[in-house]
Every structure is written in structure tokens, then in C-alpha cells.
Design a protein around this motif. Structure first.
Motif, PDB file in Angstrom:
ATOM      1  N   LEU A  80      -7.785  77.412 -31.420  1.00  0.00           N
ATOM      2  CA  LEU A  80      -8.371  77.438 -30.149  1.00  0.00           C
ATOM      3  C   LEU A  80      -9.332  78.146 -29.853  1.00  0.00           C
ATOM      4  O   LEU A  80      -9.539  79.456 -30.324  1.00  0.00           O
ATOM      5  N   VAL A  81     -10.667  77.218 -29.379  1.00  0.00           N
ATOM      6  CA  VAL A  81     -11.826  77.943 -29.624  1.00  0.00           C
ATOM      7  C   VAL A  81     -12.346  78.399 -28.034  1.00  0.00           C
ATOM      8  O   VAL A  81     -11.955  77.619 -27.235  1.00  0.00           O
ATOM      9  N   ASP A  82     -12.808  79.428 -28.084  1.00  0.00           N
ATOM     10  CA  ASP A  82     -13.252  79.995 -26.826  1.00  0.00           C
ATOM     11  C   ASP A  82     -14.359  79.268 -26.442  1.00  0.00           C
ATOM     12  O   ASP A  82     -15.206  78.745 -27.183  1.00  0.00           O
ATOM     13  N   ARG A  83     -14.416  78.730 -25.190  1.00  0.00           N
ATOM     14  CA  ARG A  83     -15.457  77.894 -24.718  1.00  0.00           C
ATOM     15  C   ARG A  83     -16.859  78.179 -24.712  1.00  0.00           C
ATOM     16  O   ARG A  83     -17.671  77.499 -24.751  1.00  0.00           O
ATOM     17  N   ASP A  84     -17.186  79.711 -24.689  1.00  0.00           N
ATOM     18  CA  ASP A  84     -18.506  80.184 -24.996  1.00  0.00           C
ATOM     19  C   ASP A  84     -19.226  79.611 -26.334  1.00  0.00           C
ATOM     20  O   ASP A  84     -20.408  79.608 -26.505  1.00  0.00           O
ATOM     21  N   SER A 114      -8.398  72.639 -30.328  1.00  0.00           N
ATOM     22  CA  SER A 114      -8.491  72.627 -28.944  1.00  0.00           C
ATOM     23  C   SER A 114      -9.370  73.657 -28.375  1.00  0.00           C
ATOM     24  O   SER A 114      -9.794  74.454 -29.063  1.00  0.00           O
ATOM     25  N   VAL A 115      -9.965  73.442 -27.168  1.00  0.00           N
ATOM     26  CA  VAL A 115     -10.949  74.118 -26.584  1.00  0.00           C
ATOM     27  C   VAL A 115     -10.543  75.030 -25.432  1.00  0.00           C
ATOM     28  O   VAL A 115      -9.921  73.971 -24.561  1.00  0.00           O
ATOM     29  N   GLU A 116     -10.831  76.011 -25.024  1.00  0.00           N
ATOM     30  CA  GLU A 116     -10.705  76.731 -23.689  1.00  0.00           C
ATOM     31  C   GLU A 116     -11.064  75.979 -22.698  1.00  0.00           C
ATOM     32  O   GLU A 116     -12.314  75.362 -22.669  1.00  0.00           O
ATOM     33  N   SER A 117     -10.270  75.485 -21.816  1.00  0.00           N
ATOM     34  CA  SER A 117     -10.676  74.782 -20.588  1.00  0.00           C
ATOM     35  C   SER A 117     -11.469  75.592 -19.675  1.00  0.00           C
ATOM     36  O   SER A 117     -11.611  76.792 -19.501  1.00  0.00           O
ATOM     37  N   PRO A 118     -12.271  74.596 -18.698  1.00  0.00           N
ATOM     38  CA  PRO A 118     -13.276  75.332 -17.701  1.00  0.00           C
ATOM     39  C   PRO A 118     -12.282  76.277 -16.743  1.00  0.00           C
ATOM     40  O   PRO A 118     -12.915  77.540 -16.251  1.00  0.00           O
ATOM     41  N   GLU A 119     -11.109  75.662 -16.466  1.00  0.00           N
ATOM     42  CA  GLU A 119     -10.229  76.777 -15.628  1.00  0.00           C
ATOM     43  C   GLU A 119      -9.749  77.916 -16.110  1.00  0.00           C
ATOM     44  O   GLU A 119      -9.784  78.893 -15.661  1.00  0.00           O
ATOM     45  N   GLU A 120      -9.455  77.788 -17.529  1.00  0.00           N
ATOM     46  CA  GLU A 120      -9.075  79.100 -18.215  1.00  0.00           C
ATOM     47  C   GLU A 120     -10.208  79.911 -18.291  1.00  0.00           C
ATOM     48  O   GLU A 120     -10.302  81.231 -18.176  1.00  0.00           O
TER      49      GLU A 120
END
Length: 324
Positions: free
Chosen positions: A29-33, A49-55
Motif C-alpha cells: 500500500l503506497v503513500d499517496r505522496d 494499492s495506493v492511498e486514496s485522496p480521501e485517506e
């Protein structure tokens, strides 16, 4: 009594075996940054998977909040049994981020290669390009029926009979092209460069046996033995951890005889220690109380040593030492 605990065993006996956590990791699970890390990992065929904008929006920015507040991406990583990959050390170092890996965004490609080595990622070519770089869905050969072929044509796929593939989740169409400027050629180059970098790093890292000095007794190289033992342990997320010192507890003869260094909430036992290397021996020491010393009546110890006359739930340890 806690003398059977892992920390005690490690310090007293010099080694400890812990089940490995980070071996052959395939789910991330990758940090969105650093969402750009998802693409090369997916190209390797990994479930990313990627951190969602909401998360990301719910993630606290303040340092204190990031240490103690609930963070959705950390919670999801634990729930889905994924390794959290982040460029934030505070995020990776959270107590509830049990499986987390730090990526240095300043050395992005190098960090990805180190991740592949540290987490023993399977780099089998047969799995490359089996994940959709857009949505993480599985990529399979496109069906040969007319409907699917028409869909591929609408995507701009060439009609020269080359194999076509599709994402089973989002429907993206893929094919390999010999055009050096094509997306597939760039993807192949990215995978090739990453795999080559992994191999270069492996060749540049001496084997444990060679680096430690094969045939040289451990006691003659304690610092190096300790360093590489801990390095392997951190790399593997477990395994065998060793230290080169011969330690013993200054109170070990009374620890198994009901000695108490901590008493609260009904617990009575020894959880505090003074560790001595062989050149030191105790000459005098402060007596440790026993469970019986806290019994108001036989067989019924007090719930805690804390009282109007003793303000702490711990008993002090003190030793006079003689240097041999």
C-alpha cells in the motif's frame, strides 16, 4: 515472573529466533505522496494499492498528530495485510504500522531496488507486466471474440495480429510494441533498469560469511558480528538475532525464587534487571522483596506495592560492583 520473555532470553543467552515478517512480500500500500512508486512495482507483477485522496485528506499533518492520531492508510495496510510504503518516517515509525517500509524520495530508484532486496521480492520474469499500472487489476490475454477485438480497435490497438492483453478490472488494453518511444517499450526499459540495479546492489554487497571473515572466531570480531546480525534481522523482519556479549543478571539467583521488582494490578514479578559482562561481579546489592513480603494474609498478596509509605510500583535495584 518474566524471565522467560524474549528480551530476557536474548540478553541472557546471546541469541533469539523470531519468525520473519518481511519475506517474499507481494502486497503493498503506497503513500499517496509517492504514488509514482506504484507503477514500477505493478510492472513487476506485484499487488500494489495506493492511498486514496480521501485517506490522504484525513491524514494529520502535525508531527504529534501523525504519531498518535488514527491514520486511515495505516489502518487499511493492517486490515489488508499490506506493507505500507511511505516517504514519511513518522508514518513508518508509528507503533501501529507493524509492516511498513521507508522510501527515500531523494534516491527513488535506488530505494525501490533496496526494497526489492530487503523484502525478498520475487523478480521472476514470468510475472512481469501481469498487473495494470492504472488500477492494479490483473492483466490477461484478450479474448479473440469479435466484441473484444472491436473494443481493442477502439482503444487504438494495432490490427497486425500481435498479442493483445486486457485489464480484468478497468478494461485497459495493452500490447507490446517495438517502437522505442512507445509506452510498452518505456515500461520494459523501466523494469530492465530496476532489475539490473537490484542485481548490481546484490553484487556490491558481500556475503555475510565473507564480510564477517569465514573461519574467524566471533569473539575476535564482536562489533562486526553484532552489526551484521542486526542488519540481517532488520532486512528479514525477523530470523536469528545475536549479540557477542556474555551477560548475566546481577539478581539471577533470586529471580526464579519469587523476587519482585514490580507489583501492580495483581501482578508480582521481576521485570527490571542490571546486566553485567564477565569482568564485573557484584560485591553487595540491595535486597529484592518477595511476593510473601506483600501478603496481608497468607496466600493473598496485595494488589500493588504502591501505598502511603511507598509511592512507586517498582522496587529500586542497586549493586556495588568489583572490576575483575
Amino acid at each position: 515472573m518474566l524471565s522467560s520473555g524474549d528480551a530476557y532470553k536474548f540478553l541472557r543467552h546471546g541469541s533469539l529466533e523470531v519468525p520473519r515478517k518481511f519475506r517474499n512480500v507481494e502486497r503493498f500500500l503506497v503513500d499517496r505522496d509517492i504514488s509514482k512508486a506504484a507503477k514500477p512495482l505493478r510492472l513487476l507483477g506485484l499487488d500494489v494499492s495506493v492511498e486514496s485522496p480521501e485517506e490522504r485528506e484525513e491524514r494529520p499533518e502535525a508531527a504529534l498528530g501523525l504519531r498518535i492520531a488514527r491514520v486511515p492508510v495505516v489502518t487499511r495496510a493492517a486490515r489488508e495485510a499490506r506493507v505500507l510504503v511511505s516517504a514519511s518516517k513518522r508514518l513508518v515509525n508509528r507503533a501501529d504500522a507493524a509492516l511498513a517500509y521507508f522510501i527515500d524520495a531523494r534516491e527513488f530508484e535506488l530505494s525501490l531496488a533496496k526494497l526489492c532486496i530487503d523484502l525478498a521480492v520475487d523478480l521472476g520474469p514470468e510475472r512481469f507486466f501481469t498487473r495494470c499500472v492504472k488500477c492494479n487489476g490483473l492483466v490477461l490475454p484478450l479474448a479473440s471474440n469479435e466484441k473484444e477485438q472491436d473494443r481493442a480497435t477502439a482503444f487504438g490497438a494495432p490490427a497486425n495480429g500481435i498479442p493483445l492483453f486486457t485489464c480484468t478490472l478497468c478494461g485497459q488494453i495493452y500490447w507490446f510494441s517495438h517502437d522505442l518511444g512507445s509506452a510498452s517499450a518505456r515500461a520494459r526499459l523501466q523494469v530492465e533498469n530496476l532489475v539490473n540495479l537490484v542485481e548490481e546492489l546484490k553484487r556490491a554487497t558481500p556475503s555475510d560469511a565473507a564480510e564477517l571473515g569465514e573461519g574467524v572466531p566471533t569473539e575476535s570480531r564482536p562489533d562486526k558480528a553484532e552489526a551484521f546480525s542486526s542488519a540481517r534481522f532488520l532486512r528479514d523482519g525477523g530470523g536469528r538475532l545475536e549479540h557477542p556479549w556474555s551477560l548475566r543478571s546481577a539478581f539471577e539467583d533470586v529471580e526464579e525464587d519469587g523476587a519482585v521488582s514490580n507489583s501492580k494490578y495483581g501482578f508480582h514479578g521481576c521485570i527490571d534487571y542490571i546486566w553485567l559482562s564477565p569482568e564485573f561481579r557484584p560485591s553487595r546489592r540491595l535486597r529484592l522483596p518477595k511476593v510473601a513480603d506483600f501478603e496481608k494474609e497468607p496466600g493473598k498478596p496485595l494488589p500493588s506495592m504502591v501505598s502511603s509509605t511507598w509511592p512507586s510500583d517498582h522496587w529500586p535495584l542497586a549493586v556495588d560492583l568489583v572490576l575483575s
